[in-house]
Design a protein around this motif. Structure first.
Motif, PDB file in Angstrom:
ATOM      1  N   SER A   1     -50.319 -37.144  -9.499  1.00  0.00           N
ATOM      2  CA  SER A   1     -49.477 -36.006  -9.154  1.00  0.00           C
ATOM      3  C   SER A   1     -49.189 -36.015  -7.663  1.00  0.00           C
ATOM      4  CB  SER A   1     -50.198 -34.702  -9.548  1.00  0.00           C
ATOM      5  OG  SER A   1     -51.441 -34.626  -8.892  1.00  0.00           O
ATOM      6  N   ALA A   2     -48.119 -35.350  -7.298  1.00  0.00           N
ATOM      7  CA  ALA A   2     -47.690 -35.360  -5.906  1.00  0.00           C
ATOM      8  C   ALA A   2     -48.722 -34.696  -5.011  1.00  0.00           C
ATOM      9  CB  ALA A   2     -46.337 -34.654  -5.780  1.00  0.00           C
ATOM     10  N   SER A   3     -49.478 -33.685  -5.505  1.00  0.00           N
ATOM     11  CA  SER A   3     -50.498 -33.006  -4.710  1.00  0.00           C
ATOM     12  C   SER A   3     -51.785 -32.959  -5.519  1.00  0.00           C
ATOM     13  CB  SER A   3     -50.037 -31.584  -4.359  1.00  0.00           C
ATOM     14  OG  SER A   3     -49.826 -30.841  -5.548  1.00  0.00           O
ATOM     15  N   PRO A   4     -52.962 -32.899  -4.835  1.00  0.00           N
ATOM     16  CA  PRO A   4     -54.247 -32.883  -5.552  1.00  0.00           C
ATOM     17  C   PRO A   4     -54.373 -31.648  -6.446  1.00  0.00           C
ATOM     18  CG  PRO A   4     -54.533 -33.338  -3.198  1.00  0.00           C
ATOM     19  CD  PRO A   4     -53.123 -32.900  -3.387  1.00  0.00           C
ATOM     20  N   SER A   5     -55.135 -31.812  -7.544  1.00  0.00           N
ATOM     21  CA  SER A   5     -55.411 -30.668  -8.421  1.00  0.00           C
ATOM     22  C   SER A   5     -56.350 -29.691  -7.749  1.00  0.00           C
ATOM     23  CB  SER A   5     -56.029 -31.152  -9.741  1.00  0.00           C
ATOM     24  OG  SER A   5     -55.099 -31.942 -10.451  1.00  0.00           O
ATOM     25  N   PHE A   6     -57.259 -30.200  -6.917  1.00  0.00           N
ATOM     26  CA  PHE A   6     -58.164 -29.337  -6.153  1.00  0.00           C
ATOM     27  C   PHE A   6     -58.634 -30.096  -4.923  1.00  0.00           C
ATOM     28  CE2 PHE A   6     -60.754 -31.594  -9.212  1.00  0.00           C
ATOM     29  CZ  PHE A   6     -61.836 -32.044  -8.462  1.00  0.00           C
ATOM     30  N   ALA A   7     -59.093 -29.351  -3.939  1.00  0.00           N
ATOM     31  CA  ALA A   7     -59.670 -29.941  -2.729  1.00  0.00           C
ATOM     32  C   ALA A   7     -61.181 -29.758  -2.770  1.00  0.00           C
ATOM     33  CB  ALA A   7     -59.089 -29.287  -1.491  1.00  0.00           C
ATOM     34  N   VAL A   8     -61.880 -30.616  -2.035  1.00  0.00           N
ATOM     35  CA  VAL A   8     -63.342 -30.547  -1.968  1.00  0.00           C
ATOM     36  C   VAL A   8     -63.741 -30.319  -0.514  1.00  0.00           C
ATOM     37  CG1 VAL A   8     -65.520 -31.738  -2.366  1.00  0.00           C
ATOM     38  CG2 VAL A   8     -63.610 -32.073  -3.957  1.00  0.00           C
ATOM     39  N   GLU A   9     -64.547 -29.286  -0.295  1.00  0.00           N
ATOM     40  CA  GLU A   9     -65.064 -28.991   1.035  1.00  0.00           C
ATOM     41  C   GLU A   9     -66.586 -28.965   0.976  1.00  0.00           C
ATOM     42  OE1 GLU A   9     -65.090 -25.401   4.389  1.00  0.00           O
ATOM     43  OE2 GLU A   9     -63.690 -25.321   2.694  1.00  0.00           O
ATOM     44  N   VAL A  10     -67.209 -29.752   1.829  1.00  0.00           N
ATOM     45  CA  VAL A  10     -68.677 -29.827   1.871  1.00  0.00           C
ATOM     46  C   VAL A  10     -69.148 -29.126   3.135  1.00  0.00           C
ATOM     47  CG1 VAL A  10     -70.692 -31.340   1.959  1.00  0.00           C
ATOM     48  CG2 VAL A  10     -68.704 -31.984   0.584  1.00  0.00           C
ATOM     49  N   ARG A  11     -70.009 -28.147   2.962  1.00  0.00           N
ATOM     50  CA  ARG A  11     -70.610 -27.441   4.089  1.00  0.00           C
ATOM     51  C   ARG A  11     -72.094 -27.800   4.123  1.00  0.00           C
ATOM     52  NH1 ARG A  11     -67.827 -21.472   2.932  1.00  0.00           N
ATOM     53  NH2 ARG A  11     -65.631 -22.170   3.213  1.00  0.00           N
ATOM     54  N   ALA A  12     -72.450 -28.657   5.063  1.00  0.00           N
ATOM     55  CA  ALA A  12     -73.811 -29.172   5.130  1.00  0.00           C
ATOM     56  C   ALA A  12     -74.073 -29.698   6.535  1.00  0.00           C
ATOM     57  CB  ALA A  12     -74.011 -30.282   4.106  1.00  0.00           C
ATOM     58  N   PRO A  13     -75.339 -29.879   6.917  1.00  0.00           N
ATOM     59  CA  PRO A  13     -75.649 -30.481   8.226  1.00  0.00           C
ATOM     60  C   PRO A  13     -75.061 -31.879   8.346  1.00  0.00           C
ATOM     61  CG  PRO A  13     -77.603 -29.450   7.278  1.00  0.00           C
ATOM     62  CD  PRO A  13     -76.553 -29.438   6.202  1.00  0.00           C
ATOM     63  N   ASP A  14     -74.855 -32.309   9.578  1.00  0.00           N
ATOM     64  CA  ASP A  14     -74.192 -33.583   9.838  1.00  0.00           C
ATOM     65  C   ASP A  14     -74.917 -34.762   9.207  1.00  0.00           C
ATOM     66  OD1 ASP A  14     -72.327 -32.227  11.281  1.00  0.00           O
ATOM     67  OD2 ASP A  14     -73.205 -32.669  13.247  1.00  0.00           O
ATOM     68  N   GLU A  15     -76.267 -34.712   9.148  1.00  0.00           N
ATOM     69  CA  GLU A  15     -77.007 -35.872   8.672  1.00  0.00           C
ATOM     70  C   GLU A  15     -76.789 -36.164   7.187  1.00  0.00           C
ATOM     71  OE1 GLU A  15     -80.029 -32.411   9.127  1.00  0.00           O
ATOM     72  OE2 GLU A  15     -78.336 -33.266  10.251  1.00  0.00           O
ATOM     73  N   VAL A  16     -76.253 -35.171   6.427  1.00  0.00           N
ATOM     74  CA  VAL A  16     -76.026 -35.424   4.994  1.00  0.00           C
ATOM     75  C   VAL A  16     -74.572 -35.230   4.589  1.00  0.00           C
ATOM     76  CG1 VAL A  16     -78.398 -34.769   4.411  1.00  0.00           C
ATOM     77  CG2 VAL A  16     -76.581 -33.035   4.323  1.00  0.00           C
ATOM     78  N   ARG A  17     -73.792 -34.562   5.425  1.00  0.00           N
ATOM     79  CA  ARG A  17     -72.437 -34.200   5.015  1.00  0.00           C
ATOM     80  C   ARG A  17     -71.562 -35.427   4.733  1.00  0.00           C
ATOM     81  NH1 ARG A  17     -71.046 -31.380   9.045  1.00  0.00           N
ATOM     82  NH2 ARG A  17     -69.843 -32.983  10.145  1.00  0.00           N
ATOM     83  N   GLU A  18     -71.618 -36.436   5.608  1.00  0.00           N
ATOM     84  CA  GLU A  18     -70.750 -37.601   5.420  1.00  0.00           C
ATOM     85  C   GLU A  18     -71.044 -38.320   4.106  1.00  0.00           C
ATOM     86  OE1 GLU A  18     -69.563 -41.811   7.640  1.00  0.00           O
ATOM     87  OE2 GLU A  18     -70.897 -40.369   8.634  1.00  0.00           O
ATOM     88  N   THR A  19     -72.330 -38.472   3.778  1.00  0.00           N
ATOM     89  CA  THR A  19     -72.687 -39.134   2.518  1.00  0.00           C
ATOM     90  C   THR A  19     -72.190 -38.341   1.327  1.00  0.00           C
ATOM     91  OG1 THR A  19     -74.637 -40.138   3.524  1.00  0.00           O
ATOM     92  CG2 THR A  19     -74.613 -39.967   1.124  1.00  0.00           C
ATOM     93  N   LEU A  20     -72.329 -37.002   1.350  1.00  0.00           N
ATOM     94  CA  LEU A  20     -71.859 -36.175   0.237  1.00  0.00           C
ATOM     95  C   LEU A  20     -70.336 -36.231   0.114  1.00  0.00           C
ATOM     96  CD1 LEU A  20     -74.191 -33.078   0.714  1.00  0.00           C
ATOM     97  CD2 LEU A  20     -74.347 -34.814  -1.074  1.00  0.00           C
ATOM     98  N   GLU A  21     -69.651 -36.145   1.232  1.00  0.00           N
ATOM     99  CA  GLU A  21     -68.183 -36.190   1.186  1.00  0.00           C
ATOM    100  C   GLU A  21     -67.699 -37.526   0.614  1.00  0.00           C
ATOM    101  OE1 GLU A  21     -66.945 -33.309   4.957  1.00  0.00           O
ATOM    102  OE2 GLU A  21     -67.183 -35.465   5.254  1.00  0.00           O
ATOM    103  N   ARG A  22     -68.396 -38.595   0.888  1.00  0.00           N
ATOM    104  CA  ARG A  22     -67.931 -39.913   0.457  1.00  0.00           C
ATOM    105  C   ARG A  22     -68.291 -40.203  -0.996  1.00  0.00           C
ATOM    106  NH1 ARG A  22     -69.536 -44.768   4.308  1.00  0.00           N
ATOM    107  NH2 ARG A  22     -68.217 -43.474   5.651  1.00  0.00           N
ATOM    108  N   HIS A  23     -69.451 -39.721  -1.473  1.00  0.00           N
ATOM    109  CA  HIS A  23     -69.954 -40.193  -2.759  1.00  0.00           C
ATOM    110  C   HIS A  23     -70.028 -39.135  -3.862  1.00  0.00           C
ATOM    111  CE1 HIS A  23     -70.969 -44.050  -1.012  1.00  0.00           C
ATOM    112  NE2 HIS A  23     -71.615 -43.443  -0.028  1.00  0.00           N
TER     113      HIS A  23
END
Length: 635
Positions: free
Chosen positions: A52-74
């Motif tokens: 689709s032209a736009s995502p069905s939903f967006a994902v926002e992760v609110r977490a400390p820096d040491e874990v946020r990148e891993t959660l956002e990626r995987h």
């Protein structure tokens, strides 16, 4: 009988016209857009359903820096946010699984008691997506190692002392001791690191018998245990060559110099592989230990080889800041008729030197010694004049893991041109005969890009001049280089590499009566990329009364260099910075030595074939700045 068509011949059937129109229509349909996009296909006739032209939903992760990148990626949610026409029931199923998925990811980083909330918010006014899934994570305390129990199953065979030392080494080098944070990647790395400690020496078939990580989520502690099964200890058996047709297998064994009967050591086997690969007889070499159905106390080493051609012609252009552009032509013959020696003949031409040479070498004997013979003709700029020279030499040499040795008989001839007559200058023409011995020890951690260790080389020659008069002389040269680790540089991810101080010293002397006419090829000059930067190639020498430069009887040179890894944007790079000071002097007498000093800075790039060096150096005496480029390391 065939007849020519006439105006009265029957017209084609109407079905042919209909088929032609249908084919054209099908071709036109392939140009129509599919689902609002162009008609791309993965295979002929298989259209791709576009996102689709736009995502069905967006994902926002609110977490400390040491874990946020891993959660956002995987997070698994990320895989489904662009699916078109995502149904509400399917989205709710994904939200229900997100909590378990996030806990699993956090567990791999050592967080086993997190607080997680997953919320779905309608955002119809958003330009990105109509809905947003907000994952809020409080990871809690990170689990740390409480204990690490490293055990070994029962061992068989002799050499109990050697096995015990190796087991102690595994325990001593264990990378996850008590107190460190627990992560799945660190746990896997520690187990595999211990296994490699066993496999690289004595126990090539070692395996992990069992392993366990007990995590207490209440106390945030992990108890580790691993048991290794080393298997039987192995010793090197005979070398078995596969793929040998042109060159004798016995020659490969003598070139490899594998320590038959010694305890298995992966480094020894790789060294033997390198010796075969660099011998010139093989284009490809791969060594493996045969552990299938063999006696562990005499396990064969299999060498799979692809032989090099009997003869080869190599044309090579090059460039250096010392001598400018260079052209070379090299002919290699791996089995000379009758004697069977290997011959490497070379022609090269650059701004400073015209060179022709041929070097012949025999296969090594059972003790590693080999015969060699060589001849060369050369015209080279030496100080302020040109020298036409010739050299013949023959002797024996031996190379071992750290030490190279050779002894040989050498004849030198030199004829100088362009030098004004002077009582201190060498004769226009001279010759000498000498007996020489050379010893080189290399104790670096790498022969191509060392970061620690040292090397020392000694050359000693006893000879006599042949003309214009006969005079005995002694020539000695000592070289030394060392890399001393200094402070450690670490990037934001914890990856570290040592800075180092590189030290280099060189000294040489020719002892003879004052009037002895030693050939200039036996005398000393210095300066250039590898000696004293900031000065031209071989531009530092003894001087006549009218200031002309020629080879001197004494020489001393040294260098101090600080090399430091470069971290860019928080990440370790393959680049290093360097600052240095070089100094060197040449004269006929020790008391006349007057050092020429060069100061500068440069960069180093850790290339696959060795360090690439670029330096800017200022010659204090000449007050000039020079660029120096160099590829690779040699000692």
């Amino acid at each position: 009988m065939l007849r020519p068509a006439t105006a009265n011949a029957p017209t084609p059937a109407p079905w042919s016209a209909l088929l032609l129109i249908g084919a054209l229509c099908l071709q036109g349909c392939s140009l129509l857009p599919l689902n609002g996009t162009e008609g791309d296909t993965d295979a002929p006739g298989a259209p791709v359903v576009a996102e689709s032209a736009s995502p069905s939903f967006a994902v926002e992760v609110r977490a400390p820096d040491e874990v946020r990148e891993t959660l956002e990626r995987h997070l698994e949610l990320q895989r489904f946010r662009n699916l078109p026409d995502l149904q509400a029931a399917e989205l709710q199923r994904l939200l229900g699984a997100a909590d378990a998925n996030a806990r699993e990811l956090l567990g791999t980083m050592g967080y086993f008691a997190p607080t997680i909330t997953v919320e779905l918010t309608e955002t119809p006014a958003s330009a990105g997506a109509p809905r947003t899934v907000v994952v809020t994570v409080q990871p809690g305390p990170q689990t740390r190692i409480a204990s690490a129990d490293i055990g070994f199953s029962a061992l068989s065979g002799n050499d109990a002392e050697g096995r015990t030392r190796q087991q102690l080494r595994v325990q001593r080098n264990w990378s996850l001791p008590p107190g460190l944070p627990f992560t799945q990647s660190a746990w896997d790395s520690a187990k595999n690191g211990g296994l490699r400690e066993l496999q690289v020496r004595r126990f090539p078939t070692a395996r992990i018998a069992n392993s366990r990580a007990e995590v207490d989520a209440d106390t945030h502690e992990a108890k580790l245990s691993v048991t290794y099964d080393p298997g039987p200890p192995y010793r090197f058996g005979p070398l078995r060559v596969e793929g040998s047709e042109r060159y004798a297998a016995d020659g490969a064994s003598r070139l490899a110099r594998l320590p038959t009967g010694a305890v298995y050591d992966e480094a020894e086997m790789l060294d033997a592989q390198l010796r075969l690969a660099s011998s010139g007889y093989y284009d490809a070499v791969f060594l493996t230990l045969d552990t299938e159905g063999t006696d562990p106390q005499s396990a064969p080493v299999v060498a799979k080889v692809r032989e090099a051609p009997l003869q080869k012609l190599v044309f090579g252009p090059g460039f250096s800041t010392d001598s400018g552009a260079r052209l070379s032509l090299e002919h290699i013959h791996n089995q000379l008729p009758v004697i069977g020696w290997r011959a490497v003949s070379k022609l090269s031409l650059d701004r400073e030197t015209k060179h022709a040479s041929s070097e012949w070498t025999d296969l090594p004997d059972d003790n590693g010694w080999r015969w060699f013979a060589g001849a060369q003709l050369q015209r080279e700029a030496t100080g302020d004049y040109d020298v036409n020279s010739g050299r013949l030499r023959s002797g024996r040499s031996k190379s071992s893991k750290h030490i190279d040795r050779n002894y040989f008989l050498q004849y030198d001839y030199a004829h100088s041109q362009g030098l004004a007559a002077n009582a201190l200058s060498p004769a226009d023409s001279s010759a000498a005969l000498s007996i020489n011995y050379g010893w080189t020890g290399r104790y670096f951690n790498s022969l191509t890009a060392p970061t620690r260790g040292h090397g020392i080389a000694v050359e000693l020659g006893l000879g006599t001049t042949l003309r214009p008069e006969r005079d005995p002389f002694v020539r000695a040269l000592v070289r030394w280089q060392s890399f001393v680790p200094a402070d450690r540089v670490t990037d934001s991810a914890g990856v570290g590499r040592n800075a180092r101080v590189a030290l280099r010293a060189e000294a040489g002397v020719v002892l003879a009566r004052d009037g002895a006419q030693v050939p200039v090829t036996q005398l000393f000059l210095t300066g250039g990329d590898t000696t004293v930067r900031g000065y031209g190639y071989r531009s530092i020498g003894a001087r006549t009364d009218n200031g002309q430069i020629y080879g001197g009887r004494t020489m001393a040179a040294g260098s101090v260099e600080w090399q430091r890894p470069i971290v860019y944007k928080g990440q370790m790079t393959d680049w290093e910075s360097a600052v240095f000071m070089d100094a060197g002097a040449v004269a006929d007498k020790v008391g006349d030595l007057s050092p020429r000093v060069g100061l500068g800075a440069g960069v180093r790039w850790r290339s696959p074939v060795g360090p690439v060096q670029a330096d800017l150096a200022y010659g204090v005496k000449t007050q000039e700045v020079r660029l120096h480029l160099r590829l690779g390391f040699s000692f």
